[in-house]
Design a protein around this motif. Structure first.
Motif, PDB file in Angstrom:
ATOM      1  N   TRP A 130       4.134  15.427   2.210  1.00  0.00           N
ATOM      2  CA  TRP A 130       5.163  16.071   3.029  1.00  0.00           C
ATOM      3  C   TRP A 130       6.587  15.660   2.656  1.00  0.00           C
ATOM      4  N   SER A 131       6.736  14.493   2.036  1.00  0.00           N
ATOM      5  CA  SER A 131       8.093  14.051   1.682  1.00  0.00           C
ATOM      6  C   SER A 131       8.268  13.792   0.188  1.00  0.00           C
ATOM      7  N   GLY A 132       7.149  13.576  -0.522  1.00  0.00           N
ATOM      8  CA  GLY A 132       7.232  13.285  -1.945  1.00  0.00           C
ATOM      9  C   GLY A 132       7.478  11.816  -2.259  1.00  0.00           C
ATOM     10  N   ILE A 133       7.519  10.962  -1.242  1.00  0.00           N
ATOM     11  CA  ILE A 133       7.824   9.539  -1.441  1.00  0.00           C
ATOM     12  C   ILE A 133       6.531   8.725  -1.407  1.00  0.00           C
ATOM     13  N   PRO A 134       6.222   7.952  -2.467  1.00  0.00           N
ATOM     14  CA  PRO A 134       5.023   7.108  -2.462  1.00  0.00           C
ATOM     15  C   PRO A 134       5.210   5.880  -1.591  1.00  0.00           C
ATOM     16  N   VAL A 135       4.177   5.500  -0.849  1.00  0.00           N
ATOM     17  CA  VAL A 135       4.250   4.326   0.022  1.00  0.00           C
ATOM     18  C   VAL A 135       3.000   3.479  -0.148  1.00  0.00           C
ATOM     19  N   CYS A 136       3.097   2.220   0.273  1.00  0.00           N
ATOM     20  CA  CYS A 136       1.940   1.332   0.356  1.00  0.00           C
ATOM     21  C   CYS A 136       1.816   0.829   1.795  1.00  0.00           C
ATOM     22  N   VAL A 137       0.575   0.511   2.181  1.00  0.00           N
ATOM     23  CA  VAL A 137       0.292   0.096   3.553  1.00  0.00           C
ATOM     24  C   VAL A 137      -0.318  -1.294   3.547  1.00  0.00           C
ATOM     25  N   GLY A 138       0.317  -2.204   4.278  1.00  0.00           N
ATOM     26  CA  GLY A 138      -0.228  -3.548   4.461  1.00  0.00           C
ATOM     27  C   GLY A 138      -0.518  -3.784   5.924  1.00  0.00           C
ATOM     28  N   ILE A 139      -1.705  -4.311   6.236  1.00  0.00           N
ATOM     29  CA  ILE A 139      -2.114  -4.485   7.636  1.00  0.00           C
ATOM     30  C   ILE A 139      -2.445  -5.949   7.894  1.00  0.00           C
ATOM     31  N   GLY A 140      -1.938  -6.463   9.026  1.00  0.00           N
ATOM     32  CA  GLY A 140      -2.211  -7.844   9.405  1.00  0.00           C
ATOM     33  C   GLY A 140      -2.075  -8.016  10.898  1.00  0.00           C
ATOM     34  N   PRO A 141      -2.429  -9.209  11.418  1.00  0.00           N
ATOM     35  CA  PRO A 141      -2.348  -9.457  12.857  1.00  0.00           C
ATOM     36  C   PRO A 141      -0.923  -9.742  13.336  1.00  0.00           C
ATOM     37  N   THR A 142       0.004 -10.024  12.408  1.00  0.00           N
ATOM     38  CA  THR A 142       1.403 -10.294  12.755  1.00  0.00           C
ATOM     39  C   THR A 142       2.306  -9.568  11.769  1.00  0.00           C
ATOM     40  N   LYS A 143       3.584  -9.504  12.092  1.00  0.00           N
ATOM     41  CA  LYS A 143       4.537  -8.853  11.201  1.00  0.00           C
ATOM     42  C   LYS A 143       4.608  -9.551   9.842  1.00  0.00           C
ATOM     43  N   THR A 144       4.647 -10.869   9.869  1.00  0.00           N
ATOM     44  CA  THR A 144       4.769 -11.635   8.624  1.00  0.00           C
ATOM     45  C   THR A 144       3.558 -11.421   7.725  1.00  0.00           C
ATOM     46  N   LEU A 145       2.355 -11.426   8.291  1.00  0.00           N
ATOM     47  CA  LEU A 145       1.147 -11.211   7.501  1.00  0.00           C
ATOM     48  C   LEU A 145       1.022  -9.755   7.054  1.00  0.00           C
TER      49      LEU A 145
END
Length: 423
Positions: A130-145
């Motif tokens: 929809w935007s043409g921008i590649p992204v990556c997703v990181g998941i953790g229990p806190t913002k820092t992780l």
């Protein structure tokens, strides 16, 4: 239930925005430069591979760039902001709890989401389609992780752009964090990492298990919070509502040296217009303005002069015309013709909501109905036709101070005259 906090980060965002409308440079090493084409602020993977560093002055890497055919572009902030808004709008559909952290990063709370991995890949596809921008997703229990998980997602091809730290058992978590240097932790830069090294803390795992009282005494409570976040204890909440700014700064380095007071006042009018527009956008007004001028501190062969003056306003206002009058007065007070100026700016302080107004018992009541309507009309026109469509009368008469943008691409999405043409 363990929190599933996702950080979605756009890959090489400024470069990705430029490549979106230039398919011919998708395999070319590309860098985007800061204001006045000074330093590298975004790099393609190809540019990173040949050794160009983030923040490196452009003049230092010109020879390397010429050798490898690197394309350098000036920053096009109107384009980047528009594409960022599109990306963030898409991400907001995945959870009511989300925080736009920066122009290219967004935290999204996916706690309780079924088939989380499938949803994460769907999110990536949704954004790029929809935007043409590649992204990556990181998941953790806190913002820092979550930030560290995103770091892993970007650098390990096997992750295919998605990495969930919560999927690891304790042994695999320890192994992973033991392989990441401590300077990759959110808020820990090179200077702090050098100080941590003096305490034999070199990796994220070592920071996670460091002696907490020592960390607190040596580095303060912020570092203690960082350690607890690495241990999975959330200490930094999502900011779903962005707090109003308590200080607004608008400044810029000039494209060339300025010695004329009228040119300085012209530049200051632009800074005032930008700062007051931000003030009105959050429905606030300011009671104190501060104006500063700087010569070029890197030119040791020239005399140096860096004055700064502040003045309390007769009454709080967000009227660009009223603020510009006082800013111009301060410029005249500080100006000395024997100096060459390289930078100027304005700071708005003592900011409060427009609904809060402290009157003066000895002065007649101030009403700004007319100026409020005028400023509203100006803001609406500038939002519709682009920043600067309607200006203060003292703004835009002189061009000598404006920053260098010799390599700027068209405003593909925000200017009717620069829309790309399909052939």
């Amino acid at each position: 239930m363990k929190q599933q906090l996702a950080l979605i980060d756009c890959n090489n965002f400024y470069v990705s925005c430029e490549r979106l409308f230039r398919p011919d440079i998708r395999k070319t090493p590309v860098v985007v430069l800061s204001n006045n084409d000074g330093c590298v602020v975004s790099r393609s993977n190809e540019a990173k591979a040949i050794g160009i560093r983030m923040g490196q002055p452009w003049f230092e890497c010109k020879e390397l760039a010429k050798e490898h055919g690197v394309l350098a572009l000036s920053s096009n902030y109107a384009l980047y902001a528009d594409l960022s808004n599109r990306v963030m709008s898409i991400l907001s559909t995945y959870s009511p709890r989300h925080e736009v952290y920066s122009i290219d990063e967004c935290f999204v709370d996916l706690t309780g989401t079924a088939k989380l991995r499938d949803v994460s890949y769907q999110m990536r596809e949704h954004v790029i389609n929809w935007s043409g921008i590649p992204v990556c997703v990181g998941i953790g229990p806190t913002k820092t992780l979550a930030k560290l998980a995103n770091f892993v997602a970007k650098r390990h091809p096997r992750s295919k752009g998605v990495f969930n730290y919560n999927d690891l058992n304790e042994q695999r978590q320890a192994k992973l964090l033991g392989q990441i240097t401590v300077d990759e932790v959110w808020g820990v830069g090179r200077r702090i990492s050098k100080r941590l090294a003096e305490h034999n803390i070199h990796t994220v795992e070592e920071l996670r298990h460091a002696h907490t009282p020592t960390l607190r005494s040596e580095f303060g409570v912020v570092m203690e919070k960082t350690q607890r976040e690495l241990q999975g204890i959330a200490c930094i909440d999502l900011q779903e509502v962005v707090p109003d700014k308590q200080q607004i700064i608008s400044s810029r380095s000039f494209g060339s040296m300025v010695q004329d007071v009228d040119v300085l006042k012209d530049a200051m009018s632009t800074f005032v217009a930008n700062a007051c527009a931000k003030l009105r956008a959050q429905e606030s007004h300011a009671a104190l303005i501060q104006v500063f001028l700087h010569t070029n501190r890197f030119r040791k062969d020239l005399p140096q002069y860096m004055p700064c003056l502040a003045i309390p306003l007769p009454y709080p206002t967000n009227d660009s015309l009223a603020v510009n009058k006082w800013a111009g007065f301060l410029v005249e007070q500080m100006y000395k013709p024997e100096y060459q100026y390289k930078k100027a700016g304005i700071v708005l302080s003592e900011i409060s909501p427009v609904t809060h107004y402290q009157g003066d018992l000895l002065a007649p009541e101030i009403t700004e109905t007319g100026s409020t309507k005028l400023m509203t009309a100006i803001d609406q026109l500038n939002q519709r036709f682009g920043r600067g469509a309607v200006k203060i009368s003292t703004q835009g008469a002189h061009k000598g101070w404006q920053m260098k943008q010799e390599r700027k691409s068209p405003c593909y999405t925000t200017n009717w005259n620069e829309l790309p043409h399909a052939q």
